[in-house]
Every structure is written in C-alpha cells, then in structure tokens.
Scaffold this active site. Structure first.
Site, PDB file in Angstrom:
ATOM      1  N   HIS A  21      22.366  83.967  13.220  1.00 15.49           N
ATOM      2  CA  HIS A  21      23.252  84.336  14.087  1.00 15.49           C
ATOM      3  C   HIS A  21      23.453  86.279  13.973  1.00 15.49           C
ATOM      4  O   HIS A  21      23.382  87.348  14.708  1.00 15.49           O
ATOM      5  CB  HIS A  21      24.208  84.009  14.780  1.00 15.49           C
ATOM      6  CG  HIS A  21      24.662  82.639  14.574  1.00 15.49           C
ATOM      7  ND1 HIS A  21      25.540  81.181  14.432  1.00 15.49           N
ATOM      8  CD2 HIS A  21      23.380  82.084  15.536  1.00 15.49           C
ATOM      9  CE1 HIS A  21      25.501  80.369  15.094  1.00 15.49           C
ATOM     10  NE2 HIS A  21      24.290  80.760  15.785  1.00 15.49           N
ATOM     11  N   CYS A 126      17.654  65.028  23.727  1.00 15.64           N
ATOM     12  CA  CYS A 126      17.813  65.629  22.096  1.00 15.64           C
ATOM     13  C   CYS A 126      19.452  66.104  23.107  1.00 15.64           C
ATOM     14  O   CYS A 126      19.253  67.128  23.481  1.00 15.64           O
ATOM     15  CB  CYS A 126      17.492  66.609  21.189  1.00 15.64           C
ATOM     16  SG  CYS A 126      18.076  66.281  20.477  1.00 15.64           S
ATOM     17  N   CYS A 129      19.328  69.598  20.443  1.00 19.46           N
ATOM     18  CA  CYS A 129      18.818  70.640  21.632  1.00 19.46           C
ATOM     19  C   CYS A 129      19.373  70.508  23.046  1.00 19.46           C
ATOM     20  O   CYS A 129      18.703  72.211  23.366  1.00 19.46           O
ATOM     21  CB  CYS A 129      17.381  70.864  20.969  1.00 19.46           C
ATOM     22  SG  CYS A 129      16.725  69.658  21.046  1.00 19.46           S
ATOM     23  N   CYS A 144      13.378  63.415  18.074  1.00 10.71           N
ATOM     24  CA  CYS A 144      13.651  65.004  18.117  1.00 10.71           C
ATOM     25  C   CYS A 144      12.805  66.252  17.108  1.00 10.71           C
ATOM     26  O   CYS A 144      12.793  65.925  16.051  1.00 10.71           O
ATOM     27  CB  CYS A 144      14.566  65.293  18.888  1.00 10.71           C
ATOM     28  SG  CYS A 144      14.816  67.502  18.619  1.00 10.71           S
ATOM     29  N   HIS A 147      15.210  69.015  15.493  1.00  7.91           N
ATOM     30  CA  HIS A 147      16.277  68.103  14.813  1.00  7.91           C
ATOM     31  C   HIS A 147      15.494  66.994  14.436  1.00  7.91           C
ATOM     32  O   HIS A 147      16.829  66.286  13.633  1.00  7.91           O
ATOM     33  CB  HIS A 147      17.433  68.007  15.888  1.00  7.91           C
ATOM     34  CG  HIS A 147      18.153  69.022  16.696  1.00  7.91           C
ATOM     35  ND1 HIS A 147      17.755  69.202  17.902  1.00  7.91           N
ATOM     36  CD2 HIS A 147      18.972  69.764  15.595  1.00  7.91           C
ATOM     37  CE1 HIS A 147      18.263  70.685  17.644  1.00  7.91           C
ATOM     38  NE2 HIS A 147      18.936  70.518  16.539  1.00  7.91           N
ATOM     39  N   LYS A 299      22.859  72.316   7.824  1.00  8.06           N
ATOM     40  CA  LYS A 299      24.088  71.805   7.784  1.00  8.06           C
ATOM     41  C   LYS A 299      23.484  70.723   6.356  1.00  8.06           C
ATOM     42  O   LYS A 299      24.030  70.451   5.838  1.00  8.06           O
ATOM     43  CB  LYS A 299      24.854  71.167   8.823  1.00  8.06           C
ATOM     44  CG  LYS A 299      25.667  72.365   9.284  1.00  8.06           C
ATOM     45  CD  LYS A 299      26.385  71.247  10.484  1.00  8.06           C
ATOM     46  CE  LYS A 299      27.526  72.483  11.414  1.00  8.06           C
ATOM     47  NZ  LYS A 299      27.860  72.006  12.888  1.00  8.06           N
TER      48      LYS A 299
HETATM   49  N1  MSP Z   1      22.848  78.494  23.076  1.00 11.53           N
HETATM   50  C1  MSP Z   1      21.977  79.044  22.873  1.00 11.53           C
HETATM   51  C2  MSP Z   1      21.226  80.115  23.923  1.00 11.53           C
HETATM   52  C3  MSP Z   1      20.850  80.429  25.273  1.00 11.53           C
HETATM   53  S1  MSP Z   1      20.354  81.773  25.910  1.00 11.53           S
HETATM   54  C4  MSP Z   1      20.169  81.558  27.556  1.00 11.53           C
HETATM   55  C5  MSP Z   1      21.508  78.868  21.547  1.00 11.53           C
HETATM   56  N2  MSP Z   1      22.643  78.890  20.262  1.00 11.53           N
HETATM   57  S2  MSP Z   1      22.183  78.770  19.411  1.00 11.53           S
HETATM   58  O1  MSP Z   1      23.803  79.425  18.706  1.00 11.53           O
HETATM   59  O2  MSP Z   1      21.726  77.070  18.947  1.00 11.53           O
HETATM   60  O3  MSP Z   1      21.122  80.170  18.205  1.00 11.53           O
HETATM   61  C6  MSP Z   1      21.610  81.594  18.977  1.00 11.53           C
HETATM   62  C7  MSP Z   1      20.616  82.301  17.891  1.00 11.53           C
HETATM   63  O4  MSP Z   1      20.527  82.689  17.229  1.00 11.53           O
HETATM   64  C8  MSP Z   1      19.696  82.184  18.762  1.00 11.53           C
HETATM   65  O5  MSP Z   1      18.204  83.011  19.530  1.00 11.53           O
HETATM   66  C9  MSP Z   1      18.312  81.246  18.287  1.00 11.53           C
HETATM   67  O6  MSP Z   1      17.171  81.799  17.667  1.00 11.53           O
HETATM   68  C10 MSP Z   1      19.500  82.239  16.810  1.00 11.53           C
HETATM   69  N3  MSP Z   1      19.063  81.269  15.559  1.00 11.53           N
HETATM   70  C11 MSP Z   1      19.572  79.960  15.130  1.00 11.53           C
HETATM   71  N4  MSP Z   1      18.980  80.371  13.771  1.00 11.53           N
HETATM   72  C12 MSP Z   1      18.687  80.714  13.330  1.00 11.53           C
HETATM   73  C13 MSP Z   1      17.510  81.385  11.760  1.00 11.53           C
HETATM   74  N5  MSP Z   1      18.187  80.681  10.819  1.00 11.53           N
HETATM   75  N6  MSP Z   1      17.158  82.661  11.701  1.00 11.53           N
HETATM   76  C14 MSP Z   1      17.308  83.670  13.172  1.00 11.53           C
HETATM   77  N7  MSP Z   1      18.108  83.620  14.274  1.00 11.53           N
HETATM   78  C15 MSP Z   1      18.600  82.034  14.964  1.00 11.53           C
HETATM   79  O7  MSP Z   1      20.396  78.223  20.865  1.00 11.53           O
END
Ligand code: MSP
Length: 513
Positions: A21, A126, A129, A144, A147, A299
């Site tokens: 994030h 799923c 996701c 899935c 996951h 996790k």
């Molecule tokens: N809630 C949805 C997005 C909705 S946008 C209209 C979601 N949330 S998330 O919390 O799973 O992911 C948020 C962002 O963080 C996504 O763009 C996701 O690809 C990114 N990442 C989550 N894990 C990641 C990594 N390990 N590396 C880089 N980015 C990754 O999806």
C-alpha cells in the site's frame, strides 16, 4: 497551466497497512508532487473501501460496530500517509454521504439507459477478492486463482450490468488511445480478455445491510466493486454531474493501481462510465507487486513488511527513494532491508552524500563558505561539460517523469552526480588551490554547487524532507509548495557570494550487517 488529477486505489478497510500500500501511495505522490512543481493545478485522491463483506466480518469478530471500526482504520491509514509525506488533497471513504449519493446517481443513469437488468447469478464468488468467477477461471482444484481458497457457490437474484454491449467500443477506445492502459503488458492482458468476449457482470448482492441500497430495489446492495470504483468521481463532489470539483478535474489524468485489479479498472470502470455518459480517465497505470525476497507477501507466509516500522528504521525519504529508484515502475520488485541498505550506501551515502560533503567542505575552505564566481574563460572543457549536463538535465528528466519512469528519471539525475564526483577526481581542486588558480577553482566549485542544487530540485518529489535540508546547506530559499522545477533546473541560478555550509552529513553510511 493545466490541471492534473491523479488517484490511488482505495484500500480495503479490513486489514492493517501493508508495504505494498505504501509503495502505491508513494509512487502516486511522486508524480503528484512533480506535476505541482511544474505549475499544474493538481488534485490527488486516496481513501478507503469500506463496504466489503470482509470489513463487516472483521468488525464483528472484534465485537465492533462496522462504522466505528472503519473510523479507526481510516485514522490508522491517514496517519501513516502523513508520516510518509503523502500529499493527497482528499481522503474518500465509501461510507460517506457524498459517495453514496454519487453511487446512486451512477446506478440510476445506467439503469435508465437500459444497461442494468435483473437476473439470476449462478456460479462462484471469492469472498477474499470479492470477485465473481466462472468455473474456467478457477484452478484445477476449483480454487480462486488469486487466493487459492475455495470460492463460495452462489445462486441468487442479482442485477447485472451489460458489459457485453460495450465490449467493441472499449476495444476501439484502447486501440485508439495507446496510453490508456499502461504498461504495455497490462494493455495486452486486457485486449486478450476483450478478444474472448465479455460476460455481463453481477453488480448487486441480495439481503445485505452493509452497503449501499440500490435506488431501484431496497432489498439489494450495490456490489462492492461497482461501489468502490465510483470513489474516483465522488471524491470530486460528483453530485449529479454538476459538482464544481468534478467539472474542474475530471477526467482523471491517471489512476495508479496494482496489477491485480487491472480488470476492474480497465473493463468494468470504463464501461460504467460509458453507460453513465461520462468521459473515460486518460490513463490507468498498473504497477507491479512488491515481493519479499522474491516471494509474494501474505499473512499465511507471515512475511508482510510493516510500512510504519520500516519507516522508523530507515526514515521515510530513504524508503521513498528506494521505491522510486530500485523498482522499475510497472514490474514486480523485491523489497528487503539488505536491498535498501545497498541502495542507500551506493546512491545516497556515497554518490550524493559524498558530493555534498566534499564540495561544501572545499567551498568553506577555499572560498570562506561563499559561492565563488563562474567564469567560462577560466573553466576547462570538462567543467563546462558537467555544467552543460546539469543545464540540460530537465530535458532528459521530464519525459521520464511524465512516463512514470521514476528509476529512469533518477538515473538521469544521478548521472549528473556521477559527473560531478568524477570532476573532483580529475580536476584535483586541492592542486588548483596550491597553484593559486582561483579562477578555475572557483568555476569548478560553482559547478559542483549548481549540480547539487539542480539534482536536489529533481529529487524533491521523491525526497520532500531531504531536498529542503540540501537547499539550506547551499543557501537557496525554495518553498516546496511554490518552487517551479522547470525554471530552477537550469545552470547558473546561484548568485556569487551565496553562503553555503557543509553542516552534518545527511546520509551517514550504514554498516551492512
Ligand atoms: N479495495 C480494492 C481497490 C478498490 S479501488 C476502486 C483493493 N484494495 S487492497 O487494499 O487490496 O489494495 C489496495 C492497492 O494496494 C491495490 O492497488 C493493490 O494492487 C495494492 N497492493 C496490495 N498489495 C501489494 C503489493 N504486495 N505490492 C504492491 N501493491 C500491492 O484492491
């Protein structure tokens, strides 16, 4: 100057922040800052995705009201982004009224244009996701594909969106606008899916309380992805399309998202917009994933890096610099403490840090801590070439930043640092001082100070805490909020006599253990 609207994905509110994030927020903050420093009117949004069933489950498992739980999670994310110096202009939460209003409006528009119909969904879902899957999407064990867990078999009455109707139009749009989906690999992925043909998608779930009720049927709630994607316009104050912010900033110049959610952003979202009669975003950029020593962070593997903790260990600017320089934007990259230390020692401690220490030390020693005069006549070709390299950096740097190629842009800037360090070795200023060749020595020192200044301006969107510290050392009074990079990244701006001081080193070497 123009406007520039940039967004990140909104994070699910049911989990703690993840280094992935932070990566996304930083690699969105860099272009946001860059565009502001080019004089553009920037709007940068991020937020939280709160209507997921997982959010409700997580809140319940903690014995909390989901609304209260979401408030707490939003505070955790907001304070982390503050720590990371993320310069977002707003933070949208999908439980806010302004968002609900926009979702209802968009749903109604598509419903009225006949693109939403009622039917039965029978298939796989799923919960992790929040995505519907057909059997052919699942792996051999019917898990899935993301996951690797058993999806739920569903048979329920849903409202559907006619994706199939827009398939051709979307394909045409992608082909006509080569920049719409970046990088190329993601574009090809989407074109491949479109070639196979689109199935209509369910956009509602029956019998749920947690979510936004359909304006046409109170017994159903809006599917979390249909809901979440609308954040990109609700944050602008979409209202009924007449909101000031929406009129000013839409269409988005770029949505920055991870590669895992490209289908939602490059198929469902554009079709929702087409159906609602709204212009499409100019670009969707799907970045890669951060891996931990080559492995996916999860996790279950217990290898997720905590972005809060790692920022305490190395400092926010070091992590930001690492994201931008060490990871090629658009592909997966490794994240490890060893890699950070290596990058830090070579680029920050050795290249930039040493250049600053050595150069300013010499200006203190030979010129009483005041920027000397630059003289074309006194400078030799090597000095003039280095000056020229810094003077033209912007021309090489800007296109790479515009293309979101941060590692490429920084490599250009660090090329100037390399040239400056080399110049010290070849010109041997200590000998010029001994010989009393003050004209040449002064010109050399002036070029070194200017390279430090120009490179620090280039690095400011990446290291917004460090750049002002460098500016202080070389006596320039820039303000991060008002500085214009294009104007300042030119050779010869520092007036003769400007006081400089070496001070404490910015990047002491880290012993790699
Ligand atoms: N809630 C949805 C997005 C909705 S946008 C209209 C979601 N949330 S998330 O919390 O799973 O992911 C948020 C962002 O963080 C996504 O763009 C996701 O690809 C990114 N990442 C989550 N894990 C990641 C990594 N390990 N590396 C880089 N980015 C990754 O999806």
């Amino acid at each position: 100057m123009g406007k520039y609207y940039i967004t990140t994905a909104i994070v699910y509110a049911n989990g703690m922040p993840h280094i992935g994030h932070a990566y996304e927020l930083v690699t969105t903050d860099i272009p946001a800052r860059f565009q502001r420093m080019k004089g553009n009117d920037v709007f940068f949004s991020t937020g939280s995705d709160e209507h997921s069933l997982n959010v409700l489950k997580e809140a319940r498992s903690r014995g909390k009201d989901p609304g209260v739980y979401c408030d707490e999670m939003a505070e955790i994310y907001k304070s982390l982004w503050k720590k990371y110096n993320i310069s977002n202009d707003d933070y949208i939460r999908t439980t806010e009224e302004r968002h609900k209003k926009a979702v209802k409006e968009i749903f109604k528009r598509s419903f009225d244009s006949g693109d939403i119909y009622k039917g039965y969904y029978e298939g796989w879902y799923c919960n992790a996701c929040e995505s519907y899957y057909s059997e052919s999407d699942l792996d051999e064990e019917l898990n899935c594909p993301v996951h690797r867990i058993k999806p739920e078999k569903l048979k329920e009455e849903n409202y559907f969106m006619k994706l199939s109707k827009y398939s051709g139009r979307l394909q045409e749009h992608i082909l006509k606008n080569p920049d719409f989906i970046q990088p190329e690999t993601r574009k090809n992925e989407i074109l491949g899916i479109l070639k196979e043909g689109l199935r209509d998608v369910s956009i509602s779930r029956p019998g749920r309380d947690w979510g936004i009720k359909l304006p046409v049927d109170e017994s159903q709630t809006v599917y979390v992805w249909f809901d979440a994607l609308i954040n990109y316009i609700s944050v602008l104050g979409f209202e009924d399309g007449s909101g000031e912010g929406f009129k000013k900033y839409w269409p988005a110049d770029v949505h920055i998202i991870g590669k895992d959610i490209i289908k939602f952003h490059c198929i469902i979202w554009p079709i929702m917009l087409m159906s609602a009669g709204i212009e499409l975003p100019k670009k969707v950029f799907g970045h890669g994933f951060l891996l931990n020593k080559g492995e996916k962070m999860s996790k279950t593997r217990g290898n997720i890096v905590d972005p809060d903790n790692i920022a305490d260990v190395f400092g926010v600017d070091v992590i930001r610099y690492f994201f931008a320089s060490n990871i090629t934007n658009g592909v997966d990259g490794d994240f490890s403490e060893g890699a950070i230390i290596k990058r830090y020692n070579s680029d920050l401690a050795n290249d930039l840090g040493n250049l600053i220490n050595r150069s300013l030390n010499m200006v203190e020693k030979y010129f009483d801590g005041k920027a000397p005069a630059y003289s074309e006549e006194a400078a030799d070709d090597a000095i003039k070439n280095a000056a020229d390299k810094a003077d033209t950096l912007w021309e090489r740097f800007e296109p790479k930043m515009e293309a979101l190629d941060f590692s490429g842009a920084l490599a250009e800037a660090w090329g100037c640092i390399g040239a400056a360090n080399k110049l010290i070795e070849t010109e041997m200023p200590w000998n010029l001082a001994k010989e009393g060749n003050t004209g040449k020595l002064g010109s050399l020192m002036y070029v070194l100070i200017e390279i430090i200044r120009i490179v620090s301006v280039a690095a400011a969107p990446v290291m917004p805490e460090t750049a002002p510290k460098i500016w202080k050392k070389i006596g320039v009074e820039y303000d991060l909020r008002t500085i214009r990079m294009d104007a300042e990244m030119k050779f010869g701006k520092i007036p003769e006599g400007t006081p400089v001081s070496k001070g404490d080193p910015l990047f002491p070497r880290i012993k790699d253990e």
